[in-house]
Structures are given as C-alpha cells and as structure tokens.
Write an enzyme that holds these catalytic residues in place. Structure first.
Site, short mmCIF file in Angstrom:
data_model
loop_
_atom_site.label_atom_id
_atom_site.label_comp_id
_atom_site.label_asym_id
_atom_site.label_seq_id
_atom_site.Cartn_x
_atom_site.Cartn_y
_atom_site.Cartn_z
N LYS A 164 13.50 -15.15 -11.68
CA LYS A 164 12.32 -14.30 -11.47
C LYS A 164 12.77 -12.99 -10.84
O LYS A 164 13.40 -12.97 -9.78
CB LYS A 164 11.32 -15.01 -10.56
CG LYS A 164 10.09 -14.14 -10.26
CD LYS A 164 9.02 -14.91 -9.52
CE LYS A 164 7.87 -13.99 -9.14
NZ LYS A 164 6.82 -14.68 -8.39
N LYS A 204 11.17 -14.93 -16.04
CA LYS A 204 10.00 -14.08 -15.80
C LYS A 204 10.42 -12.73 -15.24
O LYS A 204 11.21 -12.70 -14.31
CB LYS A 204 9.10 -14.79 -14.79
CG LYS A 204 7.90 -14.03 -14.33
CD LYS A 204 7.20 -14.77 -13.22
CE LYS A 204 6.05 -13.93 -12.72
NZ LYS A 204 5.40 -14.53 -11.59
#
Ligand code: PBG
Length: 336
Positions: free
Chosen positions: A207, A260
């Site tokens: 992330k 992500k």
C-alpha cells in the site's frame, strides 16, 4: 532515401503472418479473447455512517453513497442479486479520540453493520477494512507517541482488539490497511488464540502513500490533521520493497494480498502474483474512480468502455480479485 524509394513496394515483406485474421469479426474476437472480468471476483466497498454523519452521495465520487446501519443490508441484498459476492466495509463514526476508542466498540458502526448484513443477507461475504484513521481525531492510522510519530507496537494491540470485535460481530474476512509492521502475524495469533482461527486475513500488503486516496479521505473524513502517511505507507518509487512487504505478510500468514492503488501499479500486481501462491487483489481506489467519472461526465471519454478496459486490464495484469467502486454498475451492465 527518396520518397519514391520509400513508397516502392517491398518484395521482401513477410505477409505469411497476419494477426488481423483473428480480429476479423466480433465472433472471432470473442473466440480468441484471453481474459475476462468475472462479476464474482469484484468486491464493492461500502461506507457506513453513524447517525450524526452526512449520508447520501459523495460529491467527488458520483454514484457512491454513504449508508446507515439501517439501510446497508438492503444495498447488500441488491448487490447479491447482481452476483456480487463480497463487500468491503468502512465505518464513519460519530465519536473520534486520540486512541480510536470507537474502532473497537462492540456497538460501533462497523460492528453493527456486520451484524445487520449477516442477519439479512447471510450469503454476502463481509470483509472489514481494519484501520484507525477514521476513528482517531488526529486522522493517523495508529496511536501517536510523545514525539507525534505513529507508535507501531502500541497500534498492534489496538488493531487486535478491533479485529476481535469484528470477529465477534460475525465478519467473514479481516483486511488490515494500516501498514504497521508485524500486524498480520499479530492479528493471526490474536484471532487463533480466541477461537477465530477460521477467519482469513486479506492484507493490504503493498500500500503506497498515494495522492489517489483524496476522494476517500473526504468521504471517510480521515485526512491526517498534521503531517502525512509516509512513515508507514510505501514510497511510490519502490518496487523491490513492495515484494519484500508481500513476502513478509505471506510469511506472517496472510491469506490474500492486496496491491493498492491499482492503475499506476500494474507492474506490482503482476510481480506480486508471480512471487506468491495466494489470491492477489488490487484496489481500484477512489481517485481512480473519480478521474474516470469526471472525464466521463465531461464527455471526454466513453465512461463505460473505459471502465471495462480498466477492469479487464487488472485481470490481464494478474489480479484474482478486484476491489472497485465500479463493482455494482459493472454487474448491472453485464447481467447475464
Ligand atoms: C484507510 C484506508 C484508506 C483507503 C482504504 N483504507 C485511506 C488511506 O490510507 O489514506 C483508500 C481507499 C480509496 O482511496 O479508495 N487507511
């Protein structure tokens, strides 16, 4: 070389290979198509608010709504009827403090939403995003130490408490998005030690500290009140570090890995897929959604074709699961 020479037919050109033969009709293209988006692999993120928070459509994310605990199950029933198998819950609480007390409240907004959905639509898989930034008054993803830094190890204990309260409410999957070190192992041990050993962990392993989260932070009211998230979320410039994060989480027992954001990180969807043996999800985040909607509304792109192209490209890149705000509308347009 003169223009005349350039235009002269070349007898040496090899036309024995003609890939266009396999593009000659819609039927032929359908026959040779390599990848397709399965509605069953889409996850719809849902925002659930406490009574004092704004409801309705999110201005920077047209078509995405904030639900209450009272109406979120009805939305899940619609999603289930369209073939969507899973939702990812985010809570927006009335009460925030420095230690995210409302995150692990057994009567908190997400805990109530989990109960409501599992009661009314038991077949819907409920994945709960596990983070503190929506529950802290300072907006960071963990507890702060005296210096104002996020205290990794103190935050783990908090995450464990919240995960257990989600488990007790009946959650199907826990998805930690905080980016603290060691959290997958800590959560695995916590769940296993409390008879929740069958709940899988879907880790936001890779992330990045991304500008693409802008509309989400508006929607979830989770913008950090000072500083940024760069001491815990990853530097967008780093790819080898992404693989390190993925391997650490696998080693700690992650059942799924998330990359992500998605669109600007397709290389890492592919790379994580190649080094792992668990399902890989990508998160098509709020800013990616907002860009497509804005350009579509201006008539600058064909919105639906763009969405289909983007989602198909995630599959081509290697994503097994796609978390996307387009899930419902995609399922509506591709009803079988
Ligand atoms: C919570 C969290 C965020 C998103 C998912 N979980 C925001 C952030 O990390 O700042 C972003 C989702 C999106 O942009 O759609 N930590």
């Amino acid at each position: 070389m003169s223009i005349g020479e350039l235009l002269r037919p070349r007898t040496t050109v090899d036309l024995t290979k003609r890939p266009r033969r396999l593009r000659s009709s819609a039927a032929m293209r359908e026959l040779v198509r390599e990848h397709a988006v399965r509605v069953g692999s889409l996850v719809q993120p849902l925002f659930v608010v406490d009574p004092g928070q704004p409801q309705g459509e999110i201005s920077s994310m047209p078509g995405v709504f904030r639900y209450t605990v009272e109406n979120v199950a009805a939305e899940c029933r619609e999603l289930a009827a369209l073939g969507i198998k899973a939702v990812l819950l985010f809570g927006i609480p009335d009460f925030k403090d420095s230690v995210a007390s409302s995150a692990h409240d057994p009567a908190g907004v997400v805990q109530r939403a989990i109960r409501a959905i599992k009661r009314d639509v038991p077949e819907m898989l409920v994945i709960a995003d596990l983070c503190n930034c929506e529950y802290t008054d300072h907006g960071h993803c963990g507890i702060l130490d005296e210096a104002g830094d996020v205290d990794n190890d103190a935050t783990l204990e908090l995450l464990g408490r919240t995960a257990l309260s989600y488990a007790e409410a009946g959650v199907d999957v826990i998805a930690p998005s905080d980016m603290m070190d060691g959290r997958v192992g800590y959560l695995r041990a916590t769940l296993d030690g409390s008879s929740f050993g069958s709940i899988p962990i879907m880790s936001y392993a890779v992330k990045f500290a991304s500008a693409f989260y802008g509309p989400f932070r508006e929607a979830a009211d989770s913008t950090p009140q000072f500083g940024d998230r760069r001491t815990y979320q990853m530097d967008p410039a780093n790819a080898r570090e992404a693989l390190r994060e993925a391997l650490i989480d696998l080693d700690e027992g992650a059942d799924f890995l998330i990359v992500k954001p998605a669109l600007a990180y397709m290389d890492l969807i592919r790379a994580v897929k190649e080094i792992s043996d668990v399902p890989v999800a990508c998160y098509n985040v709020s800013g990616e959604y907002a860009m497509v909607k804005a350009a579509g509304r201006n008539g600058w792109i064909d919105e639906n074709r763009t969405i289909d192209e983007i989602l198909t490209s995630f599959v081509r890149a290697g994503a097994d699961i796609i978390i996307t705000y387009f899930a419902k509308s995609y399922a509506q347009r591709h009803r079988t």
